[in-house]
Design a protein around this motif. Sequence first.
Motif, PDB file in Angstrom:
ATOM      1  N   SER A   1     -42.606   4.363  -2.814  1.00  0.00           N
ATOM      2  CA  SER A   1     -43.824   3.842  -2.216  1.00  0.00           C
ATOM      3  C   SER A   1     -43.720   4.037  -0.709  1.00  0.00           C
ATOM      4  CB  SER A   1     -43.971   2.354  -2.555  1.00  0.00           C
ATOM      5  OG  SER A   1     -45.111   1.826  -1.947  1.00  0.00           O
ATOM      6  N   THR A   2     -44.684   4.726  -0.133  1.00  0.00           N
ATOM      7  CA  THR A   2     -44.633   4.998   1.308  1.00  0.00           C
ATOM      8  C   THR A   2     -45.637   4.179   2.099  1.00  0.00           C
ATOM      9  OG1 THR A   2     -46.117   6.858   0.973  1.00  0.00           O
ATOM     10  CG2 THR A   2     -43.760   7.332   1.027  1.00  0.00           C
ATOM     11  N   VAL A   3     -46.518   3.473   1.398  1.00  0.00           N
ATOM     12  CA  VAL A   3     -47.507   2.632   2.047  1.00  0.00           C
ATOM     13  C   VAL A   3     -47.304   1.218   1.505  1.00  0.00           C
ATOM     14  CG1 VAL A   3     -49.981   2.232   2.389  1.00  0.00           C
ATOM     15  CG2 VAL A   3     -49.114   4.570   2.166  1.00  0.00           C
ATOM     16  N   THR A   4     -47.501   0.222   2.320  1.00  0.00           N
ATOM     17  CA  THR A   4     -47.254  -1.156   1.929  1.00  0.00           C
ATOM     18  C   THR A   4     -47.827  -1.486   0.553  1.00  0.00           C
ATOM     19  OG1 THR A   4     -47.302  -1.784   4.249  1.00  0.00           O
ATOM     20  CG2 THR A   4     -47.532  -3.563   2.637  1.00  0.00           C
ATOM     21  N   ARG A   5     -46.938  -1.833  -0.358  1.00  0.00           N
ATOM     22  CA  ARG A   5     -47.249  -2.262  -1.728  1.00  0.00           C
ATOM     23  C   ARG A   5     -48.054  -1.242  -2.524  1.00  0.00           C
ATOM     24  NH1 ARG A   5     -48.911  -6.715   1.066  1.00  0.00           N
ATOM     25  NH2 ARG A   5     -50.920  -6.748   0.024  1.00  0.00           N
ATOM     26  N   ALA A   6     -48.029   0.017  -2.135  1.00  0.00           N
ATOM     27  CA  ALA A   6     -48.753   1.045  -2.874  1.00  0.00           C
ATOM     28  C   ALA A   6     -47.949   1.461  -4.102  1.00  0.00           C
ATOM     29  CB  ALA A   6     -49.001   2.264  -1.985  1.00  0.00           C
ATOM     30  N   THR A   7     -48.631   2.005  -5.083  1.00  0.00           N
ATOM     31  CA  THR A   7     -47.968   2.536  -6.267  1.00  0.00           C
ATOM     32  C   THR A   7     -47.096   3.716  -5.859  1.00  0.00           C
ATOM     33  OG1 THR A   7     -49.829   1.871  -7.646  1.00  0.00           O
ATOM     34  CG2 THR A   7     -48.369   3.569  -8.530  1.00  0.00           C
ATOM     35  N   PRO A   8     -45.833   3.744  -6.314  1.00  0.00           N
ATOM     36  CA  PRO A   8     -44.963   4.867  -5.951  1.00  0.00           C
ATOM     37  C   PRO A   8     -45.543   6.213  -6.394  1.00  0.00           C
ATOM     38  CG  PRO A   8     -43.679   3.084  -6.891  1.00  0.00           C
ATOM     39  CD  PRO A   8     -45.129   2.735  -7.110  1.00  0.00           C
ATOM     40  N   THR A   9     -45.345   7.225  -5.539  1.00  0.00           N
ATOM     41  CA  THR A   9     -45.799   8.580  -5.851  1.00  0.00           C
ATOM     42  C   THR A   9     -44.604   9.521  -5.875  1.00  0.00           C
ATOM     43  OG1 THR A   9     -46.236   8.991  -3.511  1.00  0.00           O
ATOM     44  CG2 THR A   9     -48.093   8.218  -4.854  1.00  0.00           C
ATOM     45  N   ILE A  10     -44.769  10.673  -6.516  1.00  0.00           N
ATOM     46  CA  ILE A  10     -43.678  11.632  -6.709  1.00  0.00           C
ATOM     47  C   ILE A  10     -43.219  12.208  -5.377  1.00  0.00           C
ATOM     48  CG2 ILE A  10     -42.992  13.816  -7.781  1.00  0.00           C
ATOM     49  CD1 ILE A  10     -45.150  13.293  -9.910  1.00  0.00           C
ATOM     50  N   LYS A  11     -41.917  12.138  -5.143  1.00  0.00           N
ATOM     51  CA  LYS A  11     -41.309  12.742  -3.957  1.00  0.00           C
ATOM     52  C   LYS A  11     -40.384  13.893  -4.339  1.00  0.00           C
ATOM     53  CE  LYS A  11     -43.264   9.701  -1.303  1.00  0.00           C
ATOM     54  NZ  LYS A  11     -43.896   8.792  -2.217  1.00  0.00           N
ATOM     55  N   MET A  12     -39.806  13.811  -5.541  1.00  0.00           N
ATOM     56  CA  MET A  12     -38.911  14.875  -6.008  1.00  0.00           C
ATOM     57  C   MET A  12     -39.028  14.966  -7.522  1.00  0.00           C
ATOM     58  SD  MET A  12     -34.832  15.448  -5.361  1.00  0.00           S
ATOM     59  CE  MET A  12     -34.150  14.427  -6.638  1.00  0.00           C
ATOM     60  N   VAL A  13     -38.919  16.179  -8.034  1.00  0.00           N
ATOM     61  CA  VAL A  13     -39.010  16.404  -9.476  1.00  0.00           C
ATOM     62  C   VAL A  13     -37.907  17.364  -9.905  1.00  0.00           C
ATOM     63  CG1 VAL A  13     -40.681  18.306  -9.259  1.00  0.00           C
ATOM     64  CG2 VAL A  13     -40.591  16.988 -11.361  1.00  0.00           C
ATOM     65  N   ILE A  14     -37.362  17.125 -11.083  1.00  0.00           N
ATOM     66  CA  ILE A  14     -36.455  18.082 -11.731  1.00  0.00           C
ATOM     67  C   ILE A  14     -37.134  18.483 -13.025  1.00  0.00           C
ATOM     68  CG2 ILE A  14     -34.174  18.500 -12.722  1.00  0.00           C
ATOM     69  CD1 ILE A  14     -33.129  16.211 -10.946  1.00  0.00           C
ATOM     70  N   LYS A  15     -37.442  19.758 -13.139  1.00  0.00           N
ATOM     71  CA  LYS A  15     -38.171  20.258 -14.298  1.00  0.00           C
ATOM     72  C   LYS A  15     -37.218  20.667 -15.415  1.00  0.00           C
ATOM     73  CE  LYS A  15     -41.804  22.747 -13.689  1.00  0.00           C
ATOM     74  NZ  LYS A  15     -42.824  22.007 -14.392  1.00  0.00           N
ATOM     75  N   ALA A  16     -37.754  20.891 -16.594  1.00  0.00           N
ATOM     76  CA  ALA A  16     -36.965  21.247 -17.766  1.00  0.00           C
ATOM     77  C   ALA A  16     -36.157  22.529 -17.553  1.00  0.00           C
ATOM     78  CB  ALA A  16     -37.880  21.412 -18.986  1.00  0.00           C
ATOM     79  N   ASN A  17     -36.674  23.449 -16.758  1.00  0.00           N
ATOM     80  CA  ASN A  17     -35.969  24.717 -16.523  1.00  0.00           C
ATOM     81  C   ASN A  17     -34.905  24.598 -15.435  1.00  0.00           C
ATOM     82  OD1 ASN A  17     -37.490  24.574 -14.189  1.00  0.00           O
ATOM     83  ND2 ASN A  17     -38.762  26.377 -14.638  1.00  0.00           N
ATOM     84  N   GLY A  18     -34.718  23.392 -14.877  1.00  0.00           N
ATOM     85  CA  GLY A  18     -33.714  23.168 -13.847  1.00  0.00           C
ATOM     86  C   GLY A  18     -34.223  23.314 -12.431  1.00  0.00           C
ATOM     87  N   ASN A  19     -35.458  23.716 -12.261  1.00  0.00           N
ATOM     88  CA  ASN A  19     -36.018  23.837 -10.920  1.00  0.00           C
ATOM     89  C   ASN A  19     -36.220  22.456 -10.308  1.00  0.00           C
ATOM     90  OD1 ASN A  19     -36.065  26.539 -11.455  1.00  0.00           O
ATOM     91  ND2 ASN A  19     -38.290  26.770 -11.359  1.00  0.00           N
ATOM     92  N   VAL A  20     -35.884  22.353  -9.024  1.00  0.00           N
ATOM     93  CA  VAL A  20     -35.999  21.098  -8.291  1.00  0.00           C
ATOM     94  C   VAL A  20     -37.045  21.271  -7.200  1.00  0.00           C
ATOM     95  CG1 VAL A  20     -34.781  19.444  -6.806  1.00  0.00           C
ATOM     96  CG2 VAL A  20     -33.579  20.516  -8.736  1.00  0.00           C
ATOM     97  N   GLY A  21     -37.939  20.309  -7.138  1.00  0.00           N
ATOM     98  CA  GLY A  21     -38.960  20.341  -6.102  1.00  0.00           C
ATOM     99  C   GLY A  21     -38.917  19.094  -5.264  1.00  0.00           C
ATOM    100  N   ILE A  22     -38.914  19.256  -3.955  1.00  0.00           N
ATOM    101  CA  ILE A  22     -39.008  18.137  -3.026  1.00  0.00           C
ATOM    102  C   ILE A  22     -40.317  18.310  -2.286  1.00  0.00           C
ATOM    103  CG2 ILE A  22     -37.990  16.983  -1.028  1.00  0.00           C
ATOM    104  CD1 ILE A  22     -35.266  18.065  -1.975  1.00  0.00           C
ATOM    105  N   GLY A  23     -41.213  17.343  -2.463  1.00  0.00           N
ATOM    106  CA  GLY A  23     -42.536  17.449  -1.855  1.00  0.00           C
ATOM    107  C   GLY A  23     -43.457  18.367  -2.621  1.00  0.00           C
TER     108      GLY A  23
END
Length: 186
Positions: A145-167
């Motif tokens: 969560s980057t805004v006061t009491r906001a619902t957390p949003t995706i910052k990093m993902v690891i996909k099934a194929n092993g690819n990693v995404g930041i942002g």
Amino acid sequence: TGDYAEIAFQLWNGAGSGLNTFGGSGTSRPSVVLRAINENANSAAGAFVVGTFTGGSTNATLTEKFRISSTGKVGIGTSSPVSELQVGDHMAKNTITIGGFYAAGGGVLAFRSGYAANLAYIWNTAEILATDDGSFNGRIEFKTSTVTRATPTIKMVIKANGNVGIGITNPPSKLTINGDINLGTN
């Protein structure tokens, strides 16, 4: 130690048919026990324990499955939890399963924070979500969560194929970063 009170739930063999049928003749054997025990011989330090019997004709072996200690610690698969929640022996390989249907968002491990003086200020500050990446493949999303009491949003993902995404949520390579990076000692 040694002091306890318990409630034993028994299964009856030959006691009739159907869940709501009583009577008949048969034999009973304990199946599940709820037990309040004294954890300390010098004081009334009570614990709550759930145990099950292994089965067989005598059901002689009671195995502890769950405990709430006198200090409020919860143990599943251990009789002496060392943290607020402990699953299994801390020296053995254990698995914790967090399940959730894909349509409901998958399984989520949520981290909460807040301000005790005002319960309205309690919110999920971060989440780790395991979900489907398409065609029944796994995907892990790290959210904050980057805004006061906001619902957390995706910052990093690891996909099934092993690819990693930041942002970025659909990284095309093994590591994809959307934004500035700093490689160095300062």
